[in-house]
Design a protein around this motif. Sequence first.
Motif, PDB file in Angstrom:
ATOM      1  N   LYS A 138     113.719  36.028  22.195  1.00 39.83           N
ATOM      2  CA  LYS A 138     112.293  35.689  22.222  1.00 39.83           C
ATOM      3  C   LYS A 138     111.793  35.494  23.646  1.00 39.83           C
ATOM      4  O   LYS A 138     110.583  35.596  23.913  1.00 39.83           O
ATOM      5  N   ASP A 141     109.703  38.501  25.400  1.00 38.06           N
ATOM      6  CA  ASP A 141     108.365  38.898  24.967  1.00 38.06           C
ATOM      7  C   ASP A 141     107.572  39.421  26.166  1.00 38.06           C
ATOM      8  O   ASP A 141     107.429  38.729  27.183  1.00 38.06           O
ATOM      9  N   ALA A 161     110.691  44.099  17.239  1.00 38.52           N
ATOM     10  CA  ALA A 161     109.406  43.712  17.828  1.00 38.52           C
ATOM     11  C   ALA A 161     108.384  43.405  16.745  1.00 38.52           C
ATOM     12  O   ALA A 161     107.668  42.394  16.806  1.00 38.52           O
ATOM     13  N   ARG A 162     108.331  44.268  15.724  1.00 34.67           N
ATOM     14  CA  ARG A 162     107.370  44.046  14.639  1.00 34.67           C
ATOM     15  C   ARG A 162     107.757  42.842  13.781  1.00 34.67           C
ATOM     16  O   ARG A 162     106.907  42.030  13.403  1.00 34.67           O
ATOM     17  N   ALA A 163     109.040  42.706  13.476  1.00 40.73           N
ATOM     18  CA  ALA A 163     109.479  41.622  12.591  1.00 40.73           C
ATOM     19  C   ALA A 163     109.315  40.257  13.237  1.00 40.73           C
ATOM     20  O   ALA A 163     109.021  39.271  12.551  1.00 40.73           O
ATOM     21  N   ARG A 164     109.495  40.181  14.548  1.00 43.83           N
ATOM     22  CA  ARG A 164     109.455  38.882  15.243  1.00 43.83           C
ATOM     23  C   ARG A 164     108.150  38.663  16.010  1.00 43.83           C
ATOM     24  O   ARG A 164     108.008  37.652  16.700  1.00 43.83           O
ATOM     25  N   ASN A 165     107.244  39.643  15.914  1.00 43.06           N
ATOM     26  CA  ASN A 165     105.976  39.540  16.630  1.00 43.06           C
ATOM     27  C   ASN A 165     106.214  39.383  18.130  1.00 43.06           C
ATOM     28  O   ASN A 165     105.611  38.543  18.804  1.00 43.06           O
ATOM     29  N   ILE A 166     107.130  40.213  18.624  1.00 42.68           N
ATOM     30  CA  ILE A 166     107.450  40.246  20.050  1.00 42.68           C
ATOM     31  C   ILE A 166     106.966  41.580  20.602  1.00 42.68           C
ATOM     32  O   ILE A 166     107.061  42.616  19.933  1.00 42.68           O
ATOM     33  N   ARG A 167     106.477  41.583  21.810  1.00 42.20           N
ATOM     34  CA  ARG A 167     106.004  42.821  22.427  1.00 42.20           C
ATOM     35  C   ARG A 167     107.006  43.278  23.488  1.00 42.20           C
ATOM     36  O   ARG A 167     107.213  42.601  24.495  1.00 42.20           O
TER      37      ARG A 167
END
Length: 337
Positions: A138, A141, A161-167
């Motif tokens: 995390k 990001d 990235a999509r599952a953890r809302n990380i860019r």
Amino acid sequence: MMKRLLLAACAAIGLSTAASAATLETVKGRGTLACGVSTGFAGFSVPDSRGEVRGLDADYCRAIAAAVLGDPTKVRFVGLTAQNRFTALQSGEVDVLLRNSTQTFLRDASIGLNIGPVNFYDGQGFAVRRDAGVTEVKGLDGATVCVAQGTTHEVTLGDVARARNIRFQPVVFERVDTMYQAFFAGRCDAMTQDASALAGALATAAPNAADYVVLAETISKEPLGPFTRNGDDTWSNIVAWVHYGLVEAEEAGITKANADEMARGPNPVAQRLLGTTGEFGSRLGLDNRWMLNAIKAVGNYGEVFERNVGQGGSLKLQRGLNGLWNQGGLMYAVPFR
């Protein structure tokens, strides 16, 4: 009508038998095994100072050659990239693919290839500069991440990235060696690959390994193992059973040094595995001493692991999931009986 059906059935059986024996007969006729490996992954397949290819995958190539041809030196190592590895196997350029390749559903079901047993349990990880202070995924990001094109790592990076809302900002490279150069030159904040490969990159390619760290957290399952062509059951069985034989040897205490002695001993498992009793080799179209030859060439699975990626190699990896099933790991041989 019945006669025609019987003739057609016999012809189909004949074609199936011929297809299933195709690679074995090709290898025997050629007198060498064409084995697809990586172009330079420390611990798995990399040339040493004398140009000899060394590593866990390379030793599996030698074990198969010893089992089939009676000689572990009868191998032609074919260096393949992530982009051309499966095409090389499909086209017949190589007889077996042992290029630390992840086994997945789609690779088994949609590209005409067969996956063998897992010979190394891995997971996708990240390498970062130690002074970046990142300890968890995390913390990446918004980071630029070096990743190799045509790998499962590229797909998993997007999934995570999509599952953890990380860019993440992927920087994609066609060649792994170019990716390493870019990362160590500071072009990316992080680099993602199998954790074992990252450890190898830090050990062999980093200007100063102490400046970098592989995060303890992994983001995927990466089961690595051999690939063969579909419709070639005899050959696929040989490749699979060589692996099981190396694991069975470790379970039974059979080593490179004592294999001949164990073949003469009273242990029934060792007798079957090493060709003293039974006809296990002949059932695969091989000499009954096939596994004796393979073990004398490279040792048992534990020896192969420790020499290449364990404490005897540059990666210094712990056995972990790659330990035997009765020692807390996942390595488990289908019984030879």
